[in-house]
Write a protein that holds these residues in place. Structure first.
Motif, PDB file in Angstrom:
ATOM      1  N   LEU B  17       0.622  -1.238  -0.349  1.00 11.25           N
ATOM      2  CA  LEU B  17       0.468  -0.266   0.049  1.00 11.25           C
ATOM      3  C   LEU B  17       0.972   1.264  -0.092  1.00 11.25           C
ATOM      4  CD1 LEU B  17      -2.694  -0.858   2.933  1.00 11.25           C
ATOM      5  CD2 LEU B  17      -3.215  -0.148   0.090  1.00 11.25           C
ATOM      6  N   PHE B  19       1.668   5.702  -1.661  1.00 11.51           N
ATOM      7  CA  PHE B  19       0.963   6.535  -2.554  1.00 11.51           C
ATOM      8  C   PHE B  19       2.071   6.792  -3.651  1.00 11.51           C
ATOM      9  CE2 PHE B  19      -2.260   7.892   0.800  1.00 11.51           C
ATOM     10  CZ  PHE B  19      -3.238   8.093   0.047  1.00 11.51           C
ATOM     11  N   ARG B  23       3.909  14.747  -5.802  1.00 13.19           N
ATOM     12  CA  ARG B  23       3.042  16.256  -5.356  1.00 13.19           C
ATOM     13  C   ARG B  23       3.168  17.254  -5.418  1.00 13.19           C
ATOM     14  NH1 ARG B  23       0.017  13.053  -1.499  1.00 13.19           N
ATOM     15  NH2 ARG B  23       2.403  11.749  -1.043  1.00 13.19           N
ATOM     16  N   LEU B  25       2.725  20.387  -3.029  1.00 18.16           N
ATOM     17  CA  LEU B  25       1.651  20.932  -1.992  1.00 18.16           C
ATOM     18  C   LEU B  25       0.862  21.926  -1.879  1.00 18.16           C
ATOM     19  CD1 LEU B  25       4.036  19.531   0.748  1.00 18.16           C
ATOM     20  CD2 LEU B  25       2.250  18.289  -0.391  1.00 18.16           C
ATOM     21  N   MET B  29       0.111  24.615   1.887  1.00 14.28           N
ATOM     22  CA  MET B  29       0.581  23.168   2.569  1.00 14.28           C
ATOM     23  C   MET B  29       2.295  23.194   2.262  1.00 14.28           C
ATOM     24  SD  MET B  29      -2.233  20.056   2.758  1.00 14.28           S
ATOM     25  CE  MET B  29      -2.914  20.152   1.512  1.00 14.28           C
ATOM     26  N   PHE B  32       3.409  26.066   4.593  1.00 17.63           N
ATOM     27  CA  PHE B  32       3.932  24.969   6.190  1.00 17.63           C
ATOM     28  C   PHE B  32       5.179  24.065   6.347  1.00 17.63           C
ATOM     29  CE2 PHE B  32       3.135  21.353   8.707  1.00 17.63           C
ATOM     30  CZ  PHE B  32       2.293  21.468  10.419  1.00 17.63           C
ATOM     31  N   PHE B  33       5.098  23.188   4.568  1.00 18.98           N
ATOM     32  CA  PHE B  33       5.759  21.890   4.975  1.00 18.98           C
ATOM     33  C   PHE B  33       6.800  22.221   4.673  1.00 18.98           C
ATOM     34  CE2 PHE B  33       2.795  19.093   4.302  1.00 18.98           C
ATOM     35  CZ  PHE B  33       2.321  18.671   5.740  1.00 18.98           C
ATOM     36  N   ALA B  53      -4.755  25.180  13.022  1.00 23.23           N
ATOM     37  CA  ALA B  53      -3.799  24.738  12.762  1.00 23.23           C
ATOM     38  C   ALA B  53      -3.852  23.261  12.885  1.00 23.23           C
ATOM     39  CB  ALA B  53      -2.763  24.781  13.592  1.00 23.23           C
ATOM     40  N   PRO B  54      -3.713  21.815  11.965  1.00 22.66           N
ATOM     41  CA  PRO B  54      -2.636  22.362  10.521  1.00 22.66           C
ATOM     42  C   PRO B  54      -3.369  23.476   9.549  1.00 22.66           C
ATOM     43  CG  PRO B  54      -3.819  20.534  10.607  1.00 22.66           C
ATOM     44  CD  PRO B  54      -4.198  20.405  12.276  1.00 22.66           C
ATOM     45  N   PRO B  55      -2.793  24.059   8.622  1.00 24.58           N
ATOM     46  CA  PRO B  55      -3.008  25.407   8.050  1.00 24.58           C
ATOM     47  C   PRO B  55      -4.061  24.406   6.791  1.00 24.58           C
ATOM     48  CG  PRO B  55      -0.862  25.082   7.640  1.00 24.58           C
ATOM     49  CD  PRO B  55      -1.247  24.371   8.694  1.00 24.58           C
ATOM     50  N   LEU B  56      -4.852  24.889   6.290  1.00 25.08           N
ATOM     51  CA  LEU B  56      -6.325  23.910   4.953  1.00 25.08           C
ATOM     52  C   LEU B  56      -6.287  25.813   3.677  1.00 25.08           C
ATOM     53  CD1 LEU B  56      -8.751  22.323   7.078  1.00 25.08           C
ATOM     54  CD2 LEU B  56      -6.545  21.706   6.288  1.00 25.08           C
ATOM     55  N   ILE B 142       5.258  15.185   8.573  1.00 21.28           N
ATOM     56  CA  ILE B 142       4.363  16.225   9.551  1.00 21.28           C
ATOM     57  C   ILE B 142       5.563  15.757   9.917  1.00 21.28           C
ATOM     58  CG2 ILE B 142       2.927  14.018   9.555  1.00 21.28           C
ATOM     59  CD1 ILE B 142       2.640  18.365  10.871  1.00 21.28           C
ATOM     60  N   THR B 143       6.000  14.464   9.925  1.00 18.20           N
ATOM     61  CA  THR B 143       6.619  13.647  11.402  1.00 18.20           C
ATOM     62  C   THR B 143       7.623  15.182  11.537  1.00 18.20           C
ATOM     63  OG1 THR B 143       7.869  12.122   9.525  1.00 18.20           O
ATOM     64  CG2 THR B 143       5.899  11.900  11.111  1.00 18.20           C
TER      65      THR B 143
END
Lengths: 357, 153
Positions: B17, B19, B23, B25, B29, B32-33, B53-56, B142-143
């Motif tokens: 499994l 992705f 991409r 972002l 995002m 943010f990253f 937060a987290p920002p959308l 995000i980690t």
């Protein structure tokens, strides 16, 4: 509402079938579905050729392969060609699509089914993959951990206690004793449940549903066709589906605004209900959902035992509707409400209001 | 009806499994990253002046575009709700017992699902003050916010 108040476009459940939920079914998902779909067709007293539309609900993530759902069509029989659709969701959403399709008025009968085998995989890891891929999925945050956060939020808000959670579990398992399709049942003492160790504090293992494999199917029919097929059809008074923000931190996880709205839009006016079947996957969610719908103390919630007694993901929501409909069809209930959910911590909620004649 | 099936050797299919896509972002995002890589958390200003937060990119209530007014938040925060993980899985961000929590970063009006590295369950409580700990070698995930840890007073 009397039968003659209903128009030709009224739609009812006239037949259904489900398999017993088991921890690890030997048959494949489609093998689970074949007899269930056949039994639903028999129960409704129709021929396969009577079905004008078919919709299936399942999850490719469980099987671990893209387009895994296509093989499930074997159960419906795709030759000669049929008109069909699939939702990557619980069978309740497949039923919702089929119910809308019936409202077009050009067909009289539709089939919807839901199926899921969680046993071959590790559900905690699979469901983390269905979360938002940027902020949540890389954390590997599993449904049980999220439910633990929700449970603590509920306690901190003063809306429930650990004893309330254990009471939900004891009620579920006691109710499940009369459900031959349930997986967990029996008499449990609330104090004994509270003496169990934490699993995801403040949740204990019994606050978490079992891993289950099962399938379920319903046949719906319109107006006079429904009356012809079924002595006492379970009329679908309304069905509604509402969605909240995906991120749990962006909404109040101690309530369920989308359930409240869906219940109202489905036509629930606060009046008496003989049966309520809720997709309360974790014990604290039964308390949240009862508050969201506005159910009083005396309401018969999850007489089947609900998801804590059997949780075949992708069938469990449609099973709630079937359990409610079955009690209308057999005459033991006249008004019933069923609920299905999807997404993390009750993000999406569907409510179906059913009535007898 | 299940018992009617005769099952021989189980069929084993191995699948992965993932992705497998690259991409972009986007403006929210992405910002943010990029900032997270440099050890700075960002929220986004909504129309009602709240900081999400987290920002959308879009308002979760109305679907309106939120624009791109990013607001520095953290590094302090408050635990809003939590659960204790005694037995982390391989997919979890920490390999020893920790709390998954909703943490509201200082300056934000909403909370984020995060790990709280508190050592022991007795150290965690709702309302506890925590401080962001960032990865020394960021990966653009995000980690990169490795965990929140109890704020030293």
């Amino acid at each position: 509402m009397a039968a003659n108040d209903r128009g030709a476009t009224d739609i009812a459940i006239v037949g259904f079938a489900q398999s017993q939920s088991v921890r690890d079914a030997a048959p494949s998902e489609v093998q689970l579905l074949v007899p269930v779909v056949a039994d639903a067709i028999t129960a409704a007293g129709i021929e396969r050729s009577d079905i004008g539309f078919t919709c299936a609900g399942s999850c490719d993530y469980l099987t671990g392969g893209p387009f895994a759902f296509v093989s499930n069509l074997e159960a419906a029989g795709a030759w000669p060609p049929i008109s069909e659709s699939h939702v990557e969701a619980d069978g309740a959403w497949a039923m919702y699509e089929a119910w809308m399709r019936l409202q077009e008025g050009d067909i009289d009968v539709a089939l919807a089914f839901g199926s899921g085998k969680s046993s071959p995989s590790n559900p905690a890891e699979v469901w983390a993959q269905q979360l938002d891929p940027y902020y949540l999925a890389p954390l590997g945050v599993d449904p049980v951990s999220l439910a633990g956060i929700q449970a603590q939020a509920l306690i901190d808000a003063g809306k429930a206690t650990e004893r309330d959670f254990a009471t939900v579990v004891a009620d579920s398992r006691r109710n499940a004793k009369s459900n031959p399709n349930a997986q967990l049942s029996g008499d449990y003492d609330v104090d004994a449940l509270l003496a169990e160790p934490y699993y995801r504090r403040p949740l204990r293992k019994h606050d978490v549903p079992p891993i289950s494999d099962a399938a379920v199917a319903v046949i719906m029919a319109r107006g006079d066709k429904a009356r012809e097929l079924c002595e006492r059809p379970a009329w679908i008074r309304g069905m509604d589906h509402r969605i909240e923000a995906h991120q749990p931190g962006l909404r109040d996880i101690t309530s369920s605004a989308s359930t409240t709205l869906a219940a109202r839009k489905a036509g629930y006016d606060g009046g008496p209900l003989d049966v309520v079947e809720l997709s309360s996957t974790f014990s604290p969610q039964e308390i949240i959902l009862k508050n969201a719908i506005g159910l009083g103390a005396g309401v018969n919630v999850n007489p089947s035992g609900g998801p804590l007694a059997a949780n075949p993901i992708m069938a469990v929501g449609l099973i709630r509707i079937v359990e409610a409909a079955s009690r209308i069809i057999d005459g033991t209930a006249n008004r019933a409400l069923a609920h299905a959910t999807s997404g993390p911590l009750l993000q999406q909620n569907l409510v179906c209001l059913l009535e007898g004649e | 009806m299940c018992s009617d099936f005769i099952v021989s050797e189980p069929r084993i299919i191995e699948t992965k499994l993932e992705f497998p896509y690259s991409r972009t972002l986007g403006p929210v995002m992405g910002a943010f990253f990029m900032a997270l890589r440099d050890g700075q958390l960002l929220g986004i200003r909504a129309k009602d002046r709240r900081v999400l937060a987290p920002p959308l990119e879009y308002d979760p209530e109305t679907g309106e575009s939120l624009g791109t007014e990013m607001v520095p938040i953290g590094p302090g925060g408050t635990v809003e709700a939590w659960t204790w993980v005694d037995d982390p899985t391989q997919k979890h961000p920490l390999d020893h017992p920790f709390a998954f929590a909703l943490v509201k970063p200082d300056g934000a009006d909403t909370s984020m699902v995060s790990a709280v590295d508190a050592g022991r369950v007795e150290a965690v409580h709702t309302g506890m003050r925590v401080t962001a700990r960032y990865r020394s070698e960021p990966q653009g995930l995000i980690t990169d916010l490795e965990a929140w840890e109890p704020t030293k007073s």
